[in-house]
Every structure is written in C-alpha cells, then in structure tokens.
Design an enzyme around this catalytic site. Structure first.
Site, PDB file in Angstrom:
ATOM      1  N   LYS A  28       0.864  -1.187  -0.042  1.00 25.88           N
ATOM      2  CA  LYS A  28       0.101   0.121  -0.020  1.00 25.88           C
ATOM      3  C   LYS A  28       1.001   1.343  -0.046  1.00 25.88           C
ATOM      4  CE  LYS A  28      -1.794   1.533   3.925  1.00 25.88           C
ATOM      5  NZ  LYS A  28      -1.621   3.065   4.397  1.00 25.88           N
ATOM      6  N   ASN A  29       1.796   1.176   1.024  1.00 27.80           N
ATOM      7  CA  ASN A  29       2.550   2.470   0.995  1.00 27.80           C
ATOM      8  C   ASN A  29       3.653   2.660   0.070  1.00 27.80           C
ATOM      9  OD1 ASN A  29       1.076   3.440   3.341  1.00 27.80           O
ATOM     10  ND2 ASN A  29       2.289   2.714   4.819  1.00 27.80           N
ATOM     11  N   ARG A  98      -5.217  10.738   3.909  1.00 30.66           N
ATOM     12  CA  ARG A  98      -3.818  11.669   4.306  1.00 30.66           C
ATOM     13  C   ARG A  98      -3.002  11.695   3.281  1.00 30.66           C
ATOM     14  NH1 ARG A  98      -2.159  14.087   8.538  1.00 30.66           N
ATOM     15  NH2 ARG A  98      -0.240  13.842   7.769  1.00 30.66           N
ATOM     16  N   CYS A 122      -5.326  12.479  13.074  1.00 28.33           N
ATOM     17  CA  CYS A 122      -6.098  11.257  12.734  1.00 28.33           C
ATOM     18  C   CYS A 122      -6.002  10.366  13.893  1.00 28.33           C
ATOM     19  CB  CYS A 122      -5.765  10.637  11.453  1.00 28.33           C
ATOM     20  SG  CYS A 122      -4.126   9.539  11.639  1.00 28.33           S
ATOM     21  N   ASP A 334       3.825   0.533  11.940  1.00 27.46           N
ATOM     22  CA  ASP A 334       2.582  -0.109  11.318  1.00 27.46           C
ATOM     23  C   ASP A 334       2.349  -1.575  11.906  1.00 27.46           C
ATOM     24  OD1 ASP A 334       2.215   2.263  10.210  1.00 27.46           O
ATOM     25  OD2 ASP A 334       2.945   1.749   8.129  1.00 27.46           O
ATOM     26  N   VAL A 356       7.133   6.564  16.967  1.00 20.15           N
ATOM     27  CA  VAL A 356       6.798   7.167  15.857  1.00 20.15           C
ATOM     28  C   VAL A 356       5.822   8.548  15.737  1.00 20.15           C
ATOM     29  CG1 VAL A 356       6.547   7.181  13.361  1.00 20.15           C
ATOM     30  CG2 VAL A 356       7.985   5.599  14.553  1.00 20.15           C
TER      31      VAL A 356
HETATM   32  N1  EPU Z   1       5.993  14.615  11.441  1.00 16.90           N
HETATM   33  C1  EPU Z   1       6.202  15.881  11.593  1.00 16.90           C
HETATM   34  N2  EPU Z   1       6.507  16.974  11.020  1.00 16.90           N
HETATM   35  C2  EPU Z   1       6.230  16.385   9.541  1.00 16.90           C
HETATM   36  C3  EPU Z   1       6.149  14.950   8.988  1.00 16.90           C
HETATM   37  C4  EPU Z   1       6.072  14.007  10.027  1.00 16.90           C
HETATM   38  O1  EPU Z   1       6.335  16.113  13.002  1.00 16.90           O
HETATM   39  O2  EPU Z   1       6.219  17.137   8.761  1.00 16.90           O
HETATM   40  C5  EPU Z   1       5.883  13.503  12.329  1.00 16.90           C
HETATM   41  C6  EPU Z   1       4.571  12.781  12.403  1.00 16.90           C
HETATM   42  O3  EPU Z   1       3.564  13.613  12.942  1.00 16.90           O
HETATM   43  C7  EPU Z   1       4.695  11.503  12.950  1.00 16.90           C
HETATM   44  C8  EPU Z   1       6.055  11.175  12.520  1.00 16.90           C
HETATM   45  O4  EPU Z   1       6.738  12.380  11.944  1.00 16.90           O
HETATM   46  O5  EPU Z   1       4.667  11.419  14.278  1.00 16.90           O
HETATM   47  C9  EPU Z   1       6.160  10.221  11.355  1.00 16.90           C
HETATM   48  O6  EPU Z   1       5.709  10.696  10.369  1.00 16.90           O
HETATM   49  P1  EPU Z   1       6.104  10.192   8.784  1.00 16.90           P
HETATM   50  O7  EPU Z   1       5.856  11.692   7.911  1.00 16.90           O
HETATM   51  O8  EPU Z   1       7.232   9.575   8.804  1.00 16.90           O
HETATM   52  O9  EPU Z   1       4.740   9.531   8.103  1.00 16.90           O
HETATM   53  P2  EPU Z   1       3.632   9.576   7.030  1.00 16.90           P
HETATM   54  O10 EPU Z   1       4.237   9.713   5.630  1.00 16.90           O
HETATM   55  O11 EPU Z   1       2.414  10.350   7.462  1.00 16.90           O
HETATM   56  C10 EPU Z   1       3.812   6.946   6.455  1.00 16.90           C
HETATM   57  C11 EPU Z   1       2.968   5.798   6.307  1.00 16.90           C
HETATM   58  C12 EPU Z   1       2.456   5.623   7.396  1.00 16.90           C
HETATM   59  C13 EPU Z   1       3.416   5.100   8.391  1.00 16.90           C
HETATM   60  C14 EPU Z   1       4.589   6.154   8.489  1.00 16.90           C
HETATM   61  C15 EPU Z   1       5.799   5.762   9.328  1.00 16.90           C
HETATM   62  C16 EPU Z   1       2.143   6.174   3.965  1.00 16.90           C
HETATM   63  C17 EPU Z   1       0.925   6.652   3.341  1.00 16.90           C
HETATM   64  N3  EPU Z   1       1.690   6.343   5.352  1.00 16.90           N
HETATM   65  O12 EPU Z   1       3.138   8.110   7.069  1.00 16.90           O
HETATM   66  O13 EPU Z   1       1.408   4.217   7.323  1.00 16.90           O
HETATM   67  O14 EPU Z   1       3.054   4.586   9.540  1.00 16.90           O
HETATM   68  O15 EPU Z   1       5.008   6.691   7.380  1.00 16.90           O
HETATM   69  O16 EPU Z   1       6.311   4.600   8.889  1.00 16.90           O
HETATM   70  O17 EPU Z   1       3.059   5.955   3.457  1.00 16.90           O
HETATM   71  C18 EPU Z   1      -0.342   2.770   7.582  1.00 16.90           C
HETATM   72  O18 EPU Z   1       0.160   2.264   6.638  1.00 16.90           O
HETATM   73  O19 EPU Z   1      -0.903   2.417   8.552  1.00 16.90           O
HETATM   74  C19 EPU Z   1       0.328   4.114   8.026  1.00 16.90           C
HETATM   75  C20 EPU Z   1       0.081   4.769   8.970  1.00 16.90           C
END
Ligand code: EPU
Length: 458
Positions: A28-29, A98, A122, A334, A356
């Site tokens: 998915k990701n 998102r 979320c 995850d 995380v």
């Molecule tokens: N964060 C910040 N500032 C930012 C961006 C992130 O503080 O500008 C913080 C977030 O609040 C969070 C942490 O950094 O606490 C990690 O966020 P990240 O940006 O790495 O995650 P994401 O891109 O929002 C993706 C996956 C998630 C997965 C995370 C971590 C996708 C679509 N989503 O999210 O997947 O948990 O990386 O590996 O790729 C899932 O599949 O269930 C899922 C939530």
C-alpha cells in the site's frame, strides 16, 4: 477519520489455528507514492502489483479529477497524465485520505505551484506537515495556509538553501522533497542535499522509480542523505514498473498466525533486489519473533514462521515482548498494534513502546472489550498482561492497523466477535476475508442487517 457508517461487518469465530501459505499483496505505502509520482510524466505509466484497496482507489479518484486517464484491473494500473490540467485538489476528495498530501511534490514539480487541503489529524496522532512546509520554503517557494489549504507558489531561486536538514526522517516529507528539490535543482542547475531522510523500502522504491525515469538522484541508506541533481526526464513512449511486496500486510498475517499458535509460509517474490526482499524488510519483526521463541526460517522462496521448534516445548517457553517502534530499519510502527495483539496470547507482561506517532493506542479500548488487560502509559507505552482468556464481543475497527490488531485479537478470543467500521481495515488489506479463510480462519463478511454498528465516536 473515524466513522461508523459501514453496512458490512466481519464475523469471526475465534480459537482456530491459522495454517497455510500467504501470497502478499503489493505494498500500500509503496503503491501510493508511485501513483502520485506518475503524474509528472507525459507518457503513460503501467504499474504492476498494485493492491486493490480503498486507499489506492481514493488516490485514483483524485487523479481522475485532475484529468488523468486510469485503467485498473487485476492489480495492473495504467496511468496517462499527459492531459493533466489542475494544480488544486478540493477538500471533498483530499479529506478522504492523508496520502493525498503525497501529490503536493509532484503537482509543484509539474505546475510550479499546488493548492492542497491541510491534512487533518487522525486516529494515530497529530501527523504534522511542518517538515514538508519547511522544505518548500528552504527550496525557494512561498507557503501560504489559507482557508484550510496549503498553497505553494511563487518560486524564487534567490531564496534557495541548497542544504536541507530534516529533524525527523519523515516518510511523507522525504517523498515530497524529492520533487520540490528536483524542480529547484533544474532551475539553478546545481545540486541540493537533504539530510536525515526516511529510508523505508517504499521510499527507496520511489527513488529507484524516479531514477529510471531520468531523475538524477544519489542516496545513501546508511547515512540517510539524498542528493538531487539537475536532470532531464526520459522521453519514453511508455514506462512500466513493479510495486514491491507489502511488508506490513505480510507481518500482520504472520502475527495473526502466531497469535493463534499456528504456522504460516509467506511467499517471497524473486523479482526484487535485496533491499526489497521481505525477509530483509521484515528483519526487525523476525528477530523479535525468534527472541519470543517462535520458529522462523528463511528460504529462497519465502519465510516460514511457526509455533513449534526445538526451543519450544511448552507454552511457558515463549518469552514476553519488550520492544519499541522506530524509523526503518527499526521495528515498524505499522505493526505495533498487531504485535500488541500477539502479546495478548503470550503469558507474562509485555511492554510495547510507540516512538513514531504520538497517539497510536486508541484501538486498545476495543481490545479491552474482548477482555484484554492492557495499560497505556502517557499514550506511549502499552503494558500488556498476556495469557488471559479473551471472549468474543462487538468491536470497532478504529484505524487500519488498529483494526488489524482487533481482528487478530478476535481470532484468539473465545466464541464470536463482530467487527464493524471495517472500511478502516479494507483501506489497507486486499481480499482479507479470502486470505484469512485460506489460512483456515473462521471468518466471514456479512451485512450489518441487525444494525449492530454501535459505539461512540473517538
Ligand atoms: N512528522 C512531523 N512533521 C512532519 C511530518 C511528520 O512532525 O512534517 C511526524 C509525524 O507527526 C509522525 C512522524 O513524524 O509522528 C512520522 O511521520 P511520517 O511523515 O514519517 O509518516 P507519514 O508519511 O505520515 C507514512 C505511512 C504510515 C507510516 C509512517 C511511518 C503512507 C501513506 N503512510 O506516513 O503508514 O506509519 O509513514 O512509517 O506511506 C499505515 O500504513 O497504516 C500508515 C499509517
């Protein structure tokens, strides 16, 4: 966001041992960023191994809105964005997921501006986007937040900072910065360096995909940096690529099988380079499973995990769990809810720390309905008192992975459980009723005819 408007529920009769083989879905990701990236090319892109799940379908509906032609059949996705003509995504579409924020970088790359609704919080935490916006400003863009939208525009090359340091290796910010920096590097004809990037396999797959299409990227997985250099896009008539396997789906089924004291063989796909092989992308999980006392064996064609082995004579031989989540290659957030569910089946006290996200234990309330004894301290640490009998109940899937944990706990509970709000689980798991049935789970999907959907909004 959480909603309880589903008219289907999953019914599970617990206490069956799962046993059999799993062919993992496409990630998915991994799929979402490849789909978002495909909009920057003027030639058609065909992607194989794309899971047919809600999150993919929502992203595709956004692509259709911005005028991409889409054909999606049998996990093969054809995308033609040669007539892309919109740089704005409306709230009605973006609010459904998102990952629509993944389009920010590709749209800016294409149009030098983008307007995308500010993503909300979320059920797993705040999920800020400050690093994305910081990167855009450092790369010479103006960032405006107005009426709930993020508007990126007015690129000014004299304002570019050629070295960007992320304070968190954010997956989302890394995916967006590659496009913003590529745009800037081409204009100043110079290299841009980003430090402390995410190196999740899904991100590295995106880099490789972009490199194949002409992007001039140099990255180090060990040192976590990315250099983006000036380049020209390829002039292909057509490009095709293969999405990687879903390590989180695979990990979920492994944890489900072991929680039921069963066994599973997860098929590997030999197509990929080592970095994308499941046994490596799941290394942190497999190590934890070995420490607990499960049998884990790696073969060329797959991974075997089972509740058996020389080191395991009695239930009491399983060791409780003490782990924390982290950025890749550490234990994936995850899989945190699913390993909490596994801990319920292991005697003793397990400790699982979430590092995380700041609020990824909401699902624990639903596990408690099944009789789970779990304390959550400061929204950070789950203390699981495992080995107690669980009893089937009506439960609500709170989010994708929390929903998966609730499903696993239902598999080990006595009697029947009914899970509602299953839309959340379907966001990430393709064909899950068939896949669990093939593993001999007593599971079925049925209409919520008795209007069982109930509960409170989180
Ligand atoms: N964060 C910040 N500032 C930012 C961006 C992130 O503080 O500008 C913080 C977030 O609040 C969070 C942490 O950094 O606490 C990690 O966020 P990240 O940006 O790495 O995650 P994401 O891109 O929002 C993706 C996956 C998630 C997965 C995370 C971590 C996708 C679509 N989503 O999210 O997947 O948990 O990386 O590996 O790729 C899932 O599949 O269930 C899922 C939530």
């Amino acid at each position: 966001m959480y909603s309880i408007d589903d008219n289907e529920v999953i019914e599970i009769v617990g206490k069956e041992k799962l046993e059999g083989e799993l062919i993992p879905q496409g990630s998915k990701n991994g799929a979402l960023p490849l789909i978002a990236a495909s909009i920057v090319f003027d030639y058609p892109v065909k992607l194989y191994n794309i899971p047919n799940i809600e999150d993919v379908n929502i992203l595709l509906s956004i692509l259709k809105y911005i005028n991409c032609k889409i054909k999606f059949e049998n996990n093969e996705l054809s995308i033609d964005c040669s007539n892309l003509d919109k740089y704005e995504i409306p709230w009605e579409l973006a609010s459904k997921m998102r990952a629509s924020f993944d389009l920010l970088g590709p749209i800016v790359f294409k149009f030098s501006k983008a307007r995308i609704p500010f993503p909300g919080g979320c059920l797993i935490g705040n999920r800020k986007v400050d690093i994305h916006l910081y990167a855009a400003k450092q790369l010479g863009f103006e960032v405006e937040i107005n009426k709930g939208d993020v508007f990126i525009s007015n690129f000014n090359k004299s304002k570019i900072n050629k070295v960007i340091n992320f304070w968190i290796p954010s997956v989302g910010a890394t995916k967006n910065v590659v496009f913003l920096a590529a745009f800037a590097a081409n204009i100043i004809n110079d290299e841009i360096l980003v430090n402390n990037i995410a190196v999740e396999p899904e991100v590295i797959k995106l880099f490789d995909f972009l490199i194949s299409n002409g992007f001039n990227l140099e990255y180090s997985i060990e040192k976590k940096y990315l250099k983006i250099k000036p380049f020209k896009l390829k002039n292909y008539n057509y490009y095709e690529d293969f999405n990687i396997l879903d390590r989180i789906e695979a990990g979920t089924y492994i944890l489900a099988a072991l929680a039921t004291k069963g066994r599973i063989f997860v098929k590997e796909n030999s197509y990929f380079k080592d970095y994308f092989k499941l046994y490596l992308t799941l290394n942190s999980l497999l190590n934890v499973l070995k420490q607990i006392g499960f049998k884990v064996e790696i073969y060329n064609d797959g991974i075997y995990c089972g509740y058996e082995g020389d080191n395991l004579k009695l239930d009491g031989d399983l060791k409780s769990i003490d782990i924390e989540t982290g950025y890749y290659p550490e234990f994936p957030t995850d899989l945190q809810p699913q390993i909490v569910a596994l801990a319920l089946s292991i005697n003793g006290i397990s400790t699982i720390k979430e590092k995380v996200f700041d609020d990824r234990f909401i699902y624990v309330n639903e596990l408690r309905r099944l009789g789970a004894d779990i304390d959550v301290i400061d929204n950070k640490i789950a203390i699981v008192k495992g080995g107690r009998e669980l009893s089937g109940a009506k439960v609500i899937a709170t989010d994708i992975r929390g929903g998966a944990a609730i499903l696993i706990a239902s598999l080990i509970a006595n009697n029947t459980s009914v899970i509602s709000n299953i839309y959340q689980i379907k966001r990430g798991y393709e064909n899950l009723i068939n896949k669990f049935s093939n593993l001999k789970a007593k599971i079925k999907l049925r209409f919520n005819k008795e209007n069982e959907v109930y509960g409170y909004k989180y």
